[in-house]
Write an enzyme that holds these catalytic residues in place. Structure first.
Site, PDB file in Angstrom:
ATOM      1  CB  CYS A 196      -0.920   0.014   1.221  1.00 36.09           C
ATOM      2  SG  CYS A 196      -2.002  -1.417   1.331  1.00 36.09           S
ATOM      3  NE  ARG A 247      -2.676  -4.577  -2.795  1.00 37.61           N
ATOM      4  CZ  ARG A 247      -2.184  -3.890  -1.764  1.00 37.61           C
ATOM      5  NH1 ARG A 247      -2.321  -2.588  -1.718  1.00 37.61           N
ATOM      6  NH2 ARG A 247      -1.540  -4.498  -0.798  1.00 37.61           N
TER       7      ARG A 247
END
Ligand code: BEZ
Length: 232
Positions: free
Chosen positions: A51, A134
């Site tokens: 991330c 995601r």
């Protein structure tokens, strides 16, 4: 079996509306972004490495998304203070692939109730019950979902592809064409398939159009013309 809890937003539908608290203040989605393209994306958790690499890359490419009139909006199921601390750590401490002092200026939504994540199908229990996958939702200036991409927790997104998706969608809208495999601005585009034999014959006879068969015709579209039309 599909029920209300598993129904996901789909391409061609209005983006589900919500209000949220973000690192850039409260937002009302998608109405506040009317007139702009938006990438609404989720990430699993703050203070995690994949991330972090993605946020740095998004922020590094912000100018390219701005040029396409495309706003970025992030989301995870973490709270606001975690988001603020993580983005501050990224800015102050992380150097990665030549990127440093990266300031994330786009809004990052806190979604501790998972209300937004669930409305957008970002919680996928086979992958995780407690973290968003995601997800990427590309939403047009009218608030309509135009592309959806989901990646698992372990796989960082390809940012060239995200830029290409916005470029291709805008090109399709501006010029009334479709874009073939691996298309980039400057490549040939697809002329919509003819609806009648007469139009198909006209296409086959048109010197500006290359037909590989009656249903598969392409034409050149000047790169500067494309870039001029989509970068605004
Ligand atoms: C990461 O961003 O590195 C990550 C987050 C959740 C699960 C796996 C990896």
């Amino acid at each position: 079996m599909e029920n209300a809890a598993t129904l996901l937003p789909r391409i061609g539908e209005k983006a589900p509306a919500f209000k949220a608290v973000t690192t850039q203040g409260d937002i009302s989605f998608p109405d506040q972004f009317a007139g702009s393209w938006v990438i609404l994306f989720s990430h699993p958790a703050d203070f995690t490495p994949v991330c972090t690499s993605e946020f740095m890359t998004f922020a590094h490419l912000q100018g390219k998304f701005d040029a396409l009139n495309c706003k970025l909006v992030g989301l995870s199921v973490d709270g606001l203070y975690s988001h603020i601390a993580w983005l501050r750590t990224i800015r102050d401490k992380i150097e990665y692939r030549g990127m440093k002092n990266i300031e994330v200026t786009f809004p990052l939504i806190e979604d501790i109730t998972m209300e937004v994540a669930k409305a957008y199908g970002m919680i996928q229990p086979g992958e995780s019950n407690t973290k968003a996958v995601r997800a990427v939702f590309v939403i047009d200036p009218k608030g309509v979902i135009r592309t959806i991409i989901y990646y698992p927790l372990s796989l960082g997104r390809n940012f060239d592809e995200l830029l290409r998706v916005v470029q291709a969608l805008k090109t399709a809208d501006e010029f009334g064409v479709a874009t073939p495999a691996d298309w980039r601005p400057g490549d040939e585009v697809i002329v919509p398939t003819a609806g009648s034999c007469g139009v198909a014959k006209e296409r086959m006879d048109d010197k500006g159009i290359t037909c590989h068969d009656w249903f598969f015709c392409t034409k050149k579209l000047d790169k500067d013309k494309v870039l001029g039309a989509i970068n605004k």
